[in-house]
Design a protein around this motif. Structure first.
Motif, PDB file in Angstrom:
ATOM      1  N   SER A  69       0.852  -1.171   0.288  1.00 22.59           N
ATOM      2  CA  SER A  69      -0.161   0.359   0.395  1.00 22.59           C
ATOM      3  C   SER A  69       0.513   1.308  -0.243  1.00 22.59           C
ATOM      4  O   SER A  69       0.066   2.638  -0.396  1.00 22.59           O
ATOM      5  CB  SER A  69      -1.238  -0.074   1.110  1.00 22.59           C
ATOM      6  N   PHE A  72       5.105   2.364  -4.937  1.00 29.24           N
ATOM      7  CA  PHE A  72       4.380   3.028  -6.877  1.00 29.24           C
ATOM      8  C   PHE A  72       5.664   2.364  -7.232  1.00 29.24           C
ATOM      9  O   PHE A  72       5.281   2.877  -8.386  1.00 29.24           O
ATOM     10  CB  PHE A  72       4.566   4.236  -6.843  1.00 29.24           C
TER      11      PHE A  72
ATOM     12  N   LYS B  18      -4.801   2.118  -6.095  1.00 28.29           N
ATOM     13  CA  LYS B  18      -4.220   3.009  -5.256  1.00 28.29           C
ATOM     14  C   LYS B  18      -4.125   4.460  -6.111  1.00 28.29           C
ATOM     15  O   LYS B  18      -3.494   4.882  -4.798  1.00 28.29           O
ATOM     16  CB  LYS B  18      -3.474   2.098  -4.337  1.00 28.29           C
ATOM     17  N   ALA B  19      -3.275   3.435  -6.666  1.00 19.81           N
ATOM     18  CA  ALA B  19      -2.338   5.098  -7.224  1.00 19.81           C
ATOM     19  C   ALA B  19      -3.466   5.873  -8.075  1.00 19.81           C
ATOM     20  O   ALA B  19      -3.539   7.199  -7.639  1.00 19.81           O
ATOM     21  CB  ALA B  19      -1.732   4.622  -9.606  1.00 19.81           C
ATOM     22  N   ARG B  22      -4.678   8.208  -5.165  1.00 24.09           N
ATOM     23  CA  ARG B  22      -3.213   8.848  -4.796  1.00 24.09           C
ATOM     24  C   ARG B  22      -3.224  10.750  -5.624  1.00 24.09           C
ATOM     25  O   ARG B  22      -2.765  11.737  -4.792  1.00 24.09           O
ATOM     26  CB  ARG B  22      -1.866   8.460  -4.595  1.00 24.09           C
ATOM     27  N   GLU B 184       0.993   3.889 -12.908  1.00 23.17           N
ATOM     28  CA  GLU B 184       0.938   3.251 -11.627  1.00 23.17           C
ATOM     29  C   GLU B 184       2.300   2.410 -10.835  1.00 23.17           C
ATOM     30  O   GLU B 184       2.190   1.978  -9.168  1.00 23.17           O
ATOM     31  CB  GLU B 184      -0.526   2.329 -11.025  1.00 23.17           C
ATOM     32  N   MET B 191       3.287   8.850 -11.238  1.00 23.89           N
ATOM     33  CA  MET B 191       2.551   9.099 -10.347  1.00 23.89           C
ATOM     34  C   MET B 191       1.912  10.514 -11.350  1.00 23.89           C
ATOM     35  O   MET B 191       0.487  11.451 -11.122  1.00 23.89           O
ATOM     36  CB  MET B 191       3.103   9.606  -8.910  1.00 23.89           C
TER      37      MET B 191
END
Lengths: 258, 205
Positions: A69, A72, B18-19, B22, B184, B191
């Motif tokens: 989590s 990246f 998740k990306a 973000r 990602e 990002m």
């Protein structure tokens, strides 16, 4: 471009590192370490649960989820994965690739099943090998390097590729944790025998070891644990040295690095 | 601001969700093609095989493709390949939003796995603020081959060489974008690319 992959050996909640698969020392927290390694320019993170007992399973998936989590960059998880259910859980916990070692030897069909279901790109077959002076060849070991299989490393790597492995993670049991250099002969033999990428592991101590294994020996990626955990080398230092020897790697330093 | 993410594959949706979150957008998983259009922008992720992706659109392919032309869409890896017409991998048709096909990589090491430089061949909002030649993370055995060179906005040349070692690593036509790499999984610059897409979605909303 060649890749630098810090490896986290997980035992229970934390990261450990030993010498030749024994004498384990504590090396930190997996979430903090992997996040720091991403910032320092790691190209991927490998995560290997070396306890891999049934009682540690749920702990492992929980810690894996915590680690995934915050990351990246790609994350490979392995250690004690035995079934499609284990593999699904590891991927569901956020791993991008899974690594099979003992289970691949015992049940080669698992490699094909995972490859068929999730794609070749997420299957890493991990091979622990050691030189046998008796048979004058590299033998494959399972169960964290404790059990001889009678198989030869290059042959097994070729077979793993045929079964559906997308990558080979090759660890020299003789060199692991010693800091005396990768086993270049082993790496070169396997890297020239397969067409999937080979990650060299075990033994690096200096920037020269990275230059040698990624240059002359033909590895596509170099995995390291002790040198990074214990601060002997930084990822930036390793990459600078590789670039100065004409080996293409992603430049580190975070934002704006080109 | 909502971004829908197509769920056509098996495997890991964790990373892309998740990306996207973000970037500050809300990620909504779409179980059917129709559900893709309940949001401001669409991500077709890089999870699964071409046939799995193609099957997901079956029955609604043409109308989905037509609706997508006016929406900001970002296809990633397999999702990028699905924007084209078909694939050497077999297993059905793509959306055909961008003319072209998908070919197997013919290089020394397949799959191609790792960070490779992405060089711009045309202006594209996705790369705003990203240095030209910046490496991104690739993991693939197939490459997009757009019929019209004008649809390629970035190219990547693999150092090992091979028949098609130089390929279009980002394609775009109108509001539809595709990248063969995985933003990602590409740390800070990845990002930034996703944030650029989300910013773009916000600006055309």
């Amino acid at each position: 471009m060649k890749r630098i992959i810090p490896c986290l050996d997980i035992l229970g909640e934390g990261v450990v590192k030993g010498v030749r698969f024994a004498d384990l020392k504590k090396a930190g927290d997996p979430v903090e370490l992997s996040s720091r390694y991403e910032q320092e320019g790691a190209d991927e993170i490998a995560w290997l649960d070396i306890g891999a007992t049934n009682s540690s399973r749920e702990t492992m998936f929980g810690r894996l989820r915590d680690t995934a989590s915050v990351l990246f960059i790609p994350l490979t998880a392995g250690g004690g994965l035995r079934s499609m259910e284990d593999v699904s859980k590891a991927l569901g916990s956020g791993a991008d690739k899974i690594s099979l070692n003992t289970a691949a030897v015992r049940n080669p069909g698992l490699v094909s099943s995972v490859s068929g279901e999730f794609g070749r790109q997420c299957v890493v077959v991990s091979i622990d090998a050691a030189w046998s002076s008796a048979s004058r060849r590299y033998e494959v070991y399972t169960n964290s390097g404790t059990r001889a299989t009678g198989m030869e490393a290059v042959e097994w790597a070729r077979k793993a590729e045929d079964l559906g492995a997308g990558e080979i993670l090759l660890t020299s049991r003789d060199a692991d944790g010693t800091g005396k250099g990768y086993d270049g002969r082993l790496v070169a033999a396997v890297a020239s025998a397969v067409t999937v990428p080979v990650i060299a592991s075990g033994g690096c101590g200096t920037t020269a070891d990275f230059i040698n294994v990624l240059g002359r020996c033909g590895a596509d990626a170099a995995l390291a644990a002790s040198v990074f955990h214990f601060g002997t080398l930084s990822i930036a230092e390793v990459k600078t040295a590789l670039l100065s020897h004409g080996i293409a790697v992603r430049k580190t330093g975070g934002v704006g690095a080109g | 601001m909502k971004i829908s993410i197509a769920s056509y594959g098996v495997g890991n949706m964790h990373s892309i969700t998740k990306a996207v979150e973000r970037t500050g957008a809300e990620a909504v998983i779409a179980r059917t093609p129709a559900e893709l259009f309940a949001t401001d922008g669409i991500v077709l992720p890089g999870v699964g095989s071409f046939s799995a992706g193609s099957r997901w659109f079956e029955g609604n392919r043409e109308e989905t493709a037509e609706l997508m032309k006016d929406r900001p869409v970002l296809g990633i890896c397999l999702g990028c390949q699905l924007l084209l017409e078909d694939s050497e991998e077999g297993g059905g048709m793509g959306l055909g939003i961008i003319p072209g096909t998908v070919k197997r990589l013919r290089t020394r090491k397949v799959p191609n796995m790792g960070w490779e430089p992405v060089s711009r061949s045309a202006d594209c909002v996705l790369f705003d603020g990203i240095p030209d030649g910046e490496p991104f993370y690739f993991v693939h055995s197939y490459v997009p081959v757009p019929s019209d060179d004008g649809d390629a906005v970035a190219v990547t040349a693999l150092s090992g060489g091979g028949e098609n070692a130089t390929f279009a690593s980002a394609i775009a036509r109108g509001e539809n974008f595709g990248v063969q790499f995985h933003p990602e999984k590409s740390s800070v610059q990845g990002m930034r690319l996703l944030s650029n897409f989300v910013e773009h979605v916000r600006s055309v909303r």
